[in-house]
Design an enzyme around this catalytic site. Structure first.
Site, PDB file in Angstrom:
ATOM      1  N   HIS A  12      27.254  15.795  41.313  1.00 34.76           N
ATOM      2  CA  HIS A  12      26.989  16.319  39.966  1.00 34.76           C
ATOM      3  C   HIS A  12      28.238  16.196  39.085  1.00 34.76           C
ATOM      4  CE1 HIS A  12      27.958  20.608  41.704  1.00 34.76           C
ATOM      5  NE2 HIS A  12      29.062  20.048  41.254  1.00 34.76           N
ATOM      6  N   HIS A  59      29.925  26.233  37.002  1.00 34.38           N
ATOM      7  CA  HIS A  59      31.367  25.997  36.929  1.00 34.38           C
ATOM      8  C   HIS A  59      32.019  26.925  35.912  1.00 34.38           C
ATOM      9  CE1 HIS A  59      29.544  22.406  38.683  1.00 34.38           C
ATOM     10  NE2 HIS A  59      30.696  22.172  39.262  1.00 34.38           N
ATOM     11  N   HIS A 193      36.411  15.452  47.661  1.00 34.34           N
ATOM     12  CA  HIS A 193      37.257  15.326  46.475  1.00 34.34           C
ATOM     13  C   HIS A 193      38.119  16.567  46.306  1.00 34.34           C
ATOM     14  CE1 HIS A 193      33.825  17.571  44.877  1.00 34.34           C
ATOM     15  NE2 HIS A 193      34.400  17.728  43.689  1.00 34.34           N
ATOM     16  N   GLU A 240      31.801  22.033  48.340  1.00 33.57           N
ATOM     17  CA  GLU A 240      30.498  21.960  47.667  1.00 33.57           C
ATOM     18  C   GLU A 240      29.415  21.390  48.580  1.00 33.57           C
ATOM     19  OE1 GLU A 240      31.945  21.245  43.024  1.00 33.57           O
ATOM     20  OE2 GLU A 240      31.117  19.578  44.196  1.00 33.57           O
TER      21      GLU A 240
END
Length: 280
Positions: A12, A59, A193, A240
């Site tokens: 995403h 977020h 990441h 995530e």
């Protein structure tokens, strides 16, 4: 009765939405990403999916660190798409199904998941980034979304096993809903990441591939990992990936992968995978 007909795992990345809105679908740097979603969009259209259940994370757009829920489920006819600094996106509000959402909320609470319920809150790129790559939106979305936000930002986080069990509980909720709906579960985020600190820009393609294989064939192995294991293997934001476990938990024990596109061009591999359950 409502039925889950498949599952999707997807990154995403916020820049996906920016590139999409700027019409970069044929740009050489972006085309491999957008083309990778086309088989999934075609499958959704052919299957005439009515509902997408999105396991995503907010977020700090709607929820803030003074009160950040572990699990939150949206109930509402519509949800605005958040402006995250690049301006309002040219997309219609995300459509909801209050009756279905309320049923899932009640079922989860009775299944001993103490969830937060939210209304009228904007949805950020955790859901809105991949959504127009999966569904057309002119003049409106073809179906409804059940947004389920998972805390992967502020520790303590839910464990991977808890997220997997959340998916199993969502499956029970959906299968107990009396309306004939075709439902697809979507897990978002990741893969490897890190966007800050000494390892900023870190990726590990070998771990990404291993994770995808385990997710398909041995998901219980992934539920045994601690958050520190995900962080060590894939970087801080790799945690995530536990949201993909919620999607996997909502599917049956045996699944088959119909499509995978893995394109590592920016901070994380922009990945989309499509799954169906194998017949018993």
């Amino acid at each position: 009765m409502a039925k889950i007909i498949g599952g999707i795992g997807t990154s995403h990345v916020p820049t996906i939405g920016v590139a999409y809105d700027k019409g970069k679908q044929q740009d050489p740097a972006w085309a491999p990403l957008f083309q990778g979603y086309e088989p999934v969009a075609k499958w959704l259209a052919e299957k005439q999916a009515d509902v997408l259940v999105f396991f995503y994370n907010d977020h700090a757009t709607t929820f803030f660190f003074d009160m950040y829920p572990t699990f939150a489920l949206g109930v509402g006819d519509t949800f605005p798409i958040a402006d995250e600094g690049a301006g309002l996106r040219p997309l219609p509000p995300i459509r909801g199904d209050v009756a279905l959402q309320a049923h899932i909320a009640e079922s989860l609470v009775n299944d001993e998941f103490d969830i937060t319920v939210f209304q009228d809150k904007p949805i950020d790129h955790g859901c809105a980034s991949p959504l127009p790559l999966l569904w057309p939106h002119t003049p409106d979305w073809p179906g409804t979304v059940v947004p389920i936000a998972i805390n992967v930002l502020q520790y303590p986080l839910p464990t991977g096993r808890r997220c997997y069990r959340l998916g199993q509980a969502v499956r029970r909720a959906i299968e107990s809903y009396p309306e004939d709906l075709r439902v697809v579960v979507v897990g978002t985020g990741g893969l490897s990441h890190q966007i800050h600190g000494e390892r900023a820009g870190y990726n590990d393609e070998a771990w990404d591939r291993e994770f995808l294989s385990l997710l398909e064939n041995q998901p219980e192995t992934l539920t045994e990992l601690k958050h520190v294991d995900y962080v060590a293997r894939g970087g801080a934001e790799s945690v995530e990936q536990i949201m993909w476990l919620s999607m996997r938990g909502a599917l049956g024990p045996r699944i088959k992968r119909l499509h995978l596109n893995y394109y590592l061009a920016t901070t994380t591999a922009m990945t989309v995978a499509l799954y169906e359950e194998e017949a018993a």
